[in-house]
Design a protein around this motif. Structure first.
Motif, short mmCIF file in Angstrom:
data_model
loop_
_atom_site.label_atom_id
_atom_site.label_comp_id
_atom_site.label_asym_id
_atom_site.label_seq_id
_atom_site.Cartn_x
_atom_site.Cartn_y
_atom_site.Cartn_z
N LEU A 80 1.85 3.56 -0.03
CA LEU A 80 0.47 3.16 -0.31
C LEU A 80 0.02 1.93 0.48
N VAL A 81 0.96 1.22 1.07
CA VAL A 81 0.66 -0.06 1.71
C VAL A 81 -0.14 0.13 3.00
N ASP A 82 -1.18 -0.68 3.15
CA ASP A 82 -1.98 -0.64 4.37
C ASP A 82 -1.28 -1.38 5.50
N SER A 83 -1.51 -0.93 6.72
CA SER A 83 -0.99 -1.64 7.89
C SER A 83 -1.73 -2.96 8.06
N THR A 84 -1.07 -3.89 8.73
CA THR A 84 -1.68 -5.18 9.04
C THR A 84 -1.58 -5.40 10.54
N ALA A 85 -2.11 -6.53 10.99
CA ALA A 85 -2.05 -6.84 12.42
C ALA A 85 -0.61 -6.95 12.89
N ASN A 86 0.29 -7.30 11.98
CA ASN A 86 1.68 -7.53 12.36
C ASN A 86 2.63 -6.39 11.96
N ASN A 87 2.10 -5.37 11.30
CA ASN A 87 2.98 -4.31 10.82
C ASN A 87 2.26 -2.97 10.69
N THR A 88 2.85 -1.94 11.27
CA THR A 88 2.33 -0.59 11.08
C THR A 88 3.09 0.02 9.91
N ALA A 89 2.37 0.30 8.84
CA ALA A 89 2.99 0.74 7.59
C ALA A 89 3.22 2.25 7.57
N GLU A 90 3.99 2.70 6.57
CA GLU A 90 4.31 4.12 6.42
C GLU A 90 3.07 5.01 6.45
N LYS A 91 2.02 4.54 5.82
CA LYS A 91 0.80 5.32 5.70
C LYS A 91 0.30 5.81 7.06
N ASP A 92 0.58 5.04 8.10
CA ASP A 92 0.07 5.37 9.43
C ASP A 92 1.10 6.06 10.32
N ALA A 93 2.23 6.45 9.74
CA ALA A 93 3.21 7.25 10.48
C ALA A 93 2.70 8.68 10.59
N ILE A 94 3.09 9.38 11.65
CA ILE A 94 2.60 10.74 11.88
C ILE A 94 2.78 11.65 10.67
N PRO A 95 3.94 11.65 10.00
CA PRO A 95 4.10 12.56 8.85
C PRO A 95 3.13 12.29 7.71
N ASN A 96 2.57 11.07 7.69
CA ASN A 96 1.71 10.68 6.57
C ASN A 96 0.23 10.62 6.91
N LYS A 97 -0.11 10.95 8.14
CA LYS A 97 -1.51 10.84 8.56
C LYS A 97 -2.45 11.70 7.72
N SER A 98 -1.95 12.81 7.20
CA SER A 98 -2.82 13.71 6.43
C SER A 98 -2.65 13.56 4.92
N LEU A 99 -1.96 12.51 4.49
CA LEU A 99 -1.90 12.25 3.06
C LEU A 99 -3.29 11.91 2.54
N ALA A 100 -3.52 12.18 1.27
CA ALA A 100 -4.83 11.90 0.67
C ALA A 100 -4.65 11.64 -0.82
N GLY A 101 -5.71 11.10 -1.43
CA GLY A 101 -5.67 10.78 -2.84
C GLY A 101 -5.51 9.30 -3.11
N PHE A 102 -5.49 8.51 -2.05
CA PHE A 102 -5.31 7.06 -2.22
C PHE A 102 -6.42 6.44 -3.05
N ASP A 103 -7.63 6.97 -2.92
CA ASP A 103 -8.75 6.42 -3.67
C ASP A 103 -8.57 6.61 -5.17
N VAL A 104 -7.97 7.72 -5.55
CA VAL A 104 -7.73 7.97 -6.98
C VAL A 104 -6.66 7.02 -7.50
N ILE A 105 -5.61 6.80 -6.73
CA ILE A 105 -4.57 5.85 -7.11
C ILE A 105 -5.19 4.46 -7.30
N ASP A 106 -6.07 4.08 -6.38
CA ASP A 106 -6.72 2.77 -6.49
C ASP A 106 -7.58 2.66 -7.74
N GLU A 107 -8.29 3.74 -8.07
CA GLU A 107 -9.13 3.73 -9.28
C GLU A 107 -8.26 3.57 -10.54
N ILE A 108 -7.15 4.27 -10.56
CA ILE A 108 -6.23 4.16 -11.70
C ILE A 108 -5.70 2.74 -11.82
N LYS A 109 -5.27 2.20 -10.68
CA LYS A 109 -4.70 0.84 -10.68
C LYS A 109 -5.73 -0.18 -11.15
#
Length: 326
Positions: A80-109
């Protein structure tokens, strides 16, 4: 896991090479938030069901998110972690580029932080949302969930690439990918049943239609009639935008139909077809043709997956916002 399989093959698609860290869920338990946040599980279910009611593709997406999270660093919400200027996070790896539903997780949180600040982890939210999204179809929980995970504070795209099982895997690499996470052959086959919902992108299986061995040939293990149908949807090897149902005609219904089409040689990915190349795996496929058996076994196997490398006790943290490490 179908939601746009991409590389997920729900934990069936790419071998996560990160170690489990010796922690396999010993401290997880039912009703973990009974005293600290008694409304937690109901809040997750209410918001999840609200969104699934208007978007029936979400169950596949949350299953896939859960798989991809657990196979990299364990079930710690690092996906779930967003990338930063100093780090490319899992979310932006090729296998995860098409993941979705993050907005629902954020609403729950957000709702949970209002109700019980600093109590419920993002890792537990993913686990619950995966179960609850699938359960909407049945109007009841279809498997039990143990809670008590804490959130990780590291997320690297390179680790997702190294750890997520690929749809191109053969049986040997698939089995090793799961063994690396302390999951059994039985877990591999049963969890593959998540492909009964969701879609896959053409570029993750079109080689089976047009260039299986690099000589412009088709995969001989793929049902020829099904292959002809797929060719009408995926017209070239380069198509990386078109998606196809992983379980044709039944891709929004969580059931054991995946195993039926698998026996008909209509598994979409090479990693699906691979399950029939091993006698032990093929025998388990046959067992899963009984619906009640599949539901029981899926609940057990996803519980095992949900315990991979979990952080508990004083390890990790409880993120205030799921995309940001505290």
């Amino acid at each position: 896991m179908k939601g746009s399989l991409s590389l997920f093959m729900f934990c069936i698609v790419v071998v996560f090479g990160i170690s489990i860290g010796g922690c396999n869920g010993g401290e997880l338990k039912k009703n973990f938030y009974k005293k600290s946040c008694p409304q937690a599980e109901q809040i997750v279910q209410n918001i999840t069901w609200k969104h699934v009611a208007s978007n029936p593709t979400l169950p596949a997406k949350f299953l896939r998110m859960h798989f991809h999270d657990c196979f990299v660093r364990g079930c710690d919400a690092s996906v779930l972690v967003d990338s930063t200027a100093n780090n490319t996070a899992e979310k932006d790896a090729i296998p995860n580029k098409s993941l979705a539903g993050f907005d629902v997780i954020d609403e729950i949180k957000t709702q949970l932080e209002t109700t019980c600040p600093g109590i419920v982890s993002c890792a537990d939210i993913i686990t619950l949302a995966a179960r609850d999204s699938v359960s909407f179809q049945f109007n009841k929980s279809v498997w039990g969930v143990q809670l008590g995970r804490r959130d990780g504070n590291i997320s690297r795209a390179s680790e997702a690439l190294a750890n997520i099982p690929s749809p191109f895997f053969n049986f040997t690499t698939l089995r090793q990918a799961f063994a690396n996470k302390n999951l059994t052959l039985h877990d591999l086959v049963v969890l593959s049943g998540a492909h009964t919902i969701g879609v896959g992108h053409c570029n993750f299986f079109s080689n089976r239609l047009y260039n299986f061995t690099g000589k412009g040939d088709a995969d001989p293990t793929l049902n020829s009639t099904y292959a002809a149908t797929l060719k009408t949807k995926c017209t070239s090897l380069s198509d990386n935008t078109t998606t196809v149902e992983m379980d044709p005609g039944s891709s929004l219904s969580f059931d054991n139909h995946y195993f039926t089409i698998l026996k008909q040689r209509e598994g979409l990915f090479q990693s699906d077809a691979a399950l029939l190349t091993n006698n032990g795996a093929s025998n388990i496929v046959d067992e899963m043709l009984t619906s009640s058996k599949f539901f029981t076994e899926f609940g057990q196997s996803i519980k095992s997956m949900g315990a991979i490398g979990v952080l508990t006790g004083s390890s990790g943290e409880i993120r205030k916002k799921c995309p940001v490490i505290n």
